[in-house]
Design a protein around this motif. Structure first.
Motif, mmCIF file in Angstrom:
data_model
loop_
_atom_site.group_PDB
_atom_site.id
_atom_site.type_symbol
_atom_site.label_atom_id
_atom_site.label_comp_id
_atom_site.label_asym_id
_atom_site.label_seq_id
_atom_site.Cartn_x
_atom_site.Cartn_y
_atom_site.Cartn_z
ATOM 1 N N ILE A 1 19.833 34.144 28.570
ATOM 2 C CA ILE A 1 20.702 34.142 29.756
ATOM 3 C C ILE A 1 21.721 33.012 29.667
ATOM 4 O O ILE A 1 22.891 33.180 30.024
ATOM 5 C CB ILE A 1 19.851 34.029 31.038
ATOM 6 N N ASN A 2 21.287 31.859 29.166
ATOM 7 C CA ASN A 2 22.220 30.744 29.010
ATOM 8 C C ASN A 2 23.298 31.025 27.969
ATOM 9 O O ASN A 2 24.367 30.412 27.984
ATOM 10 C CB ASN A 2 21.463 29.470 28.619
ATOM 11 N N ALA A 3 23.008 31.956 27.046
ATOM 12 C CA ALA A 3 23.986 32.295 26.017
ATOM 13 C C ALA A 3 25.081 33.238 26.515
ATOM 14 O O ALA A 3 26.076 33.448 25.822
ATOM 15 C CB ALA A 3 23.282 32.926 24.812
ATOM 16 N N VAL A 4 24.918 33.808 27.707
ATOM 17 C CA VAL A 4 25.965 34.663 28.278
ATOM 18 C C VAL A 4 27.178 33.792 28.603
ATOM 19 O O VAL A 4 27.041 32.749 29.251
ATOM 20 C CB VAL A 4 25.456 35.371 29.555
ATOM 21 N N PRO A 5 28.364 34.148 28.145
ATOM 22 C CA PRO A 5 29.545 33.293 28.368
ATOM 23 C C PRO A 5 29.803 33.009 29.841
ATOM 24 O O PRO A 5 29.679 33.904 30.689
ATOM 25 C CB PRO A 5 30.691 34.113 27.755
ATOM 26 N N GLN A 6 30.150 31.764 30.131
ATOM 27 C CA GLN A 6 30.458 31.377 31.508
ATOM 28 C C GLN A 6 31.669 32.132 32.034
ATOM 29 O O GLN A 6 31.799 32.343 33.249
ATOM 30 C CB GLN A 6 30.695 29.866 31.563
ATOM 31 N N ALA A 7 32.553 32.567 31.144
ATOM 32 C CA ALA A 7 33.749 33.293 31.594
ATOM 33 C C ALA A 7 33.380 34.581 32.308
ATOM 34 O O ALA A 7 34.092 35.013 33.230
ATOM 35 C CB ALA A 7 34.641 33.594 30.388
ATOM 36 N N MET A 8 32.269 35.211 31.932
ATOM 37 C CA MET A 8 31.842 36.433 32.615
ATOM 38 C C MET A 8 31.411 36.128 34.039
ATOM 39 O O MET A 8 31.717 36.895 34.974
ATOM 40 C CB MET A 8 30.701 37.094 31.837
ATOM 41 N N ARG A 9 30.730 35.015 34.232
ATOM 42 C CA ARG A 9 30.354 34.627 35.584
ATOM 43 C C ARG A 9 31.595 34.280 36.416
ATOM 44 O O ARG A 9 31.716 34.700 37.572
ATOM 45 C CB ARG A 9 29.412 33.426 35.541
ATOM 46 N N ASP A 10 32.499 33.514 35.820
ATOM 47 C CA ASP A 10 33.710 33.117 36.550
ATOM 48 C C ASP A 10 34.542 34.328 36.940
ATOM 49 O O ASP A 10 35.113 34.375 38.053
ATOM 50 C CB ASP A 10 34.541 32.165 35.685
ATOM 51 N N GLY A 11 34.624 35.318 36.062
ATOM 52 C CA GLY A 11 35.363 36.534 36.390
ATOM 53 C C GLY A 11 34.736 37.271 37.547
ATOM 54 O O GLY A 11 35.436 37.810 38.420
ATOM 55 N N SER A 12 33.397 37.309 37.579
ATOM 56 C CA SER A 12 32.714 37.971 38.684
ATOM 57 C C SER A 12 32.942 37.229 39.998
ATOM 58 O O SER A 12 33.206 37.846 41.043
ATOM 59 C CB SER A 12 31.218 38.058 38.379
ATOM 60 N N TYR A 13 32.861 35.893 39.940
ATOM 61 C CA TYR A 13 33.124 35.116 41.156
ATOM 62 C C TYR A 13 34.572 35.297 41.624
ATOM 63 O O TYR A 13 34.860 35.346 42.827
ATOM 64 C CB TYR A 13 32.852 33.629 40.899
ATOM 65 N N GLY A 14 35.481 35.403 40.658
ATOM 66 C CA GLY A 14 36.887 35.582 41.007
ATOM 67 C C GLY A 14 37.152 36.905 41.708
ATOM 68 O O GLY A 14 38.105 37.023 42.492
ATOM 69 N N LEU A 15 36.303 37.902 41.459
ATOM 70 C CA LEU A 15 36.445 39.198 42.135
ATOM 71 C C LEU A 15 35.736 39.232 43.477
ATOM 72 O O LEU A 15 35.738 40.264 44.155
ATOM 73 C CB LEU A 15 35.904 40.307 41.238
ATOM 74 N N GLY A 16 35.109 38.128 43.859
ATOM 75 C CA GLY A 16 34.484 38.043 45.176
ATOM 76 C C GLY A 16 32.994 38.296 45.183
ATOM 77 O O GLY A 16 32.399 38.389 46.260
ATOM 78 N N ALA A 17 32.348 38.412 44.044
ATOM 79 C CA ALA A 17 30.914 38.662 44.005
ATOM 80 C C ALA A 17 30.143 37.387 44.328
ATOM 81 O O ALA A 17 30.594 36.275 44.030
ATOM 82 C CB ALA A 17 30.505 39.181 42.627
#
Length: 493
Positions: A368-384
């Motif tokens: 889970i830690n190996a998942v890129p932070q950019a994927m999380r940031d993109g999700s937060y940017g869409l309002g999730a």
């Protein structure tokens, strides 16, 4: 020459080759490294590899082949009359090797000389070996003593020629490498190709190990099916070995060696263990990777991984002395009346699940830690929200690795023995009741190979058939997991 000394000599020659190769290369260009094709150290490593690789390769091959050749030649010297009824040539050769090792020990302790070890009478061997600290269970026959002397002489001769051959190969490699140590020699290319070959060999060890495991099982498995019908082994729901052997009036073996109850117990206990370990381990991994702060993570993760370092025998005692009685007090005669004894499938499954938690949590946490932070940031940017991001972005992206972690835990559960022996009992039965005592394939492999049963009997050879079946089952799990991983990878690529 002792093997340790020989290995130390080969290492010393390799290190000497490194120094001489580097020095000669520099001397060939007047100590002006700019005229060298490669860096000076590459010339040293070139000589090092040409000394160490063939010498240690020959040493390993010799150590593997010599015992086989000596054993086959000495075995031919043992007459059939020296093999007593109920014994086998393999057991006689075990006695030969034990006596030969005892003679070596007696010579090393000064109780015998090398010459005396080949001339001492058979009736005196047991006393001499007893004084050397070697216990023999039976009298040593003249045939065994003669074969032991030949075995020892051939082994000593082989070791001498092994030392001569490996040192000679190392010296030849040293000379050849030094001849190549010139300024225009492409040392870097050769060294990189050599290292690539070594890495390829290291990567092939896993494949070679798998092949070795299969070959070690398949021979005795075939021998078992020559003595016991495969249809009864795979189709019978009864496990009742009769170590006395024999057949009934219809010509069927008295032993009932059906794998189905053992396979059922293995899968039943493994499913309960995974039902405990997977949710707890996965939730712990999600918390540690996504919610826990650095201080909490630094304390919680090492404490969780301590569970992986506890010996399985301790888990077995925990199941026998704590979990079993606790479940019996709730589901036994004093409670719901479902459980008759503390040893049951549920007992072993719960404790095994606790043991598997760090396997799932630690690997899943790293994945889970190996998942890129950019994927999380993109999700937060869409309002999730954070929970939506974990559920719809992080976990799907990490799913292939999580499946691998679960597969590792499943393989560990299927191969566990001590927890099953102490927590689940030894009863081989087909039952849906998780509070009944059952057993597994691994527990029966141990029990069938323990004792003084004839190794050529179906009751002993069945252990290899059980091991081969377990190997095929694990291979099937690997193939299924690979299918799941590829399926989900295609969705997210």
């Amino acid at each position: 020459m002792p093997l340790l000394w020989l290995a130390a000599l080969l290492i010393a020659l390799s290190v000497l080759g490194f120094a001489l190769g580097r020095f000669k290369a520099m001397a060939s260009v007047g100590n002006d490294r700019r005229k060298l094709h490669s860096l000076p150290n590459y010339y040293g490593w070139n000589v090092f590899l040409k000394v160490a690789t063939p010498a240690f390769g020959l040493l390993v091959v010799w150590l593997l082949v010599q015992p086989l050749l000596v054993n086959s030649q000495v075995s031919a010297l043992v007459p059939d009359s020296a093999i007593s009824e109920g014994s086998t040539r393999g057991l006689v050769m075990s006695d030969v090797r034990r006596v030969a090792d005892g003679l070596d020990l007696a010579v090393g302790q000064g109780l015998l000389t090398t010459r005396q070890s080949g001339e001492i009478a058979a009736e005196d061997v047991k006393k001499v070996l007893g004084d050397a600290g070697v216990a023999l269970g039976a009298e040593v026959s003249n045939e065994v003593l003669t074969a032991a002397g030949v075995y020892r002489d051939m082994t000593e001769t082989g070791r001498l020629w092994m030392a001569i051959a490996t040192v000679a190969v190392a010296v030849l490699g040293l000379g050849f490498g030094l001849l190549q140590s010139k300024g225009d020699y492409r040392a870097r290319n050769v060294v990189e190709q050599g290292v690539r070959g070594i890495l390829l060999f290291a990567a092939s060890i896993a494949i070679l190990t798998t092949v070795g495991i299969v070959l070690s099982l398949i021979g005795n498995t075939i021998r078992f099916f020559e003595l016991y019908p495969a249809s009864q082994f795979f189709g019978s729901g009864t496990w009742l070995p009769s170590f006395g052997g024999g057949v009934d009036s219809d010509g069927n073996p008295l032993s009932k060696l059906g794998i189905l109850p053992l396979l059922w117990g293995t899968l039943y206990i493994s499913v309960i263990a995974l039902a405990v370990a997977v949710p707890i381990g996965l939730f712990a991994a999600v918390y540690l990777s996504e919610y826990a702060g650095p201080k909490t993570r630094a304390i919680a993760k090492p404490l969780l991984e301590v569970l992986a370092g506890i010996p399985t025998i301790v888990y077995g005692l925990f199941a026998l002395l704590t979990v079993g009685p606790m479940l019996l007090s709730v589901f036994g005669d004093g409670g719901l009346g479902w459980m008759q004894a503390g040893t049951a499938v549920m007992t072993a499954g719960l404790v095994m699940g606790i043991m598997l938690i760090p396997f799932v949590s630690s690997l899943s946490d790293d994945i889970i830690n190996a998942v890129p932070q950019a994927m999380r940031d993109g999700s937060y940017g869409l309002g999730a929200t954070q929970s939506e991001t974990i559920k719809q972005v992080v976990l799907p992206a990490a799913l292939p690795g999580i499946v691998g972690a679960i597969l590792l835990a499943a393989s560990r559960a299927i191969g566990e023995t001590m927890i099953v022996v102490l927590g689940a009992g030894a009863a081989a039965r087909l039952s849906m009741n998780p509070f009944d005592a059952m057993t597994t394939v691994t527990a029966k492999i141990v029990s069938q190979l323990t004792g003084d049963a004839d190794f050529a009997s179906p009751e002993a050879l069945v252990a290899f058939a059980l091991g081969m079946s377990l190997f095929v089952l694990t291979l099937g799990l690997n193939i299924f997991a690979l299918y799941i991983v590829r399926k989900y990878r295609e969705q997210y690529e």
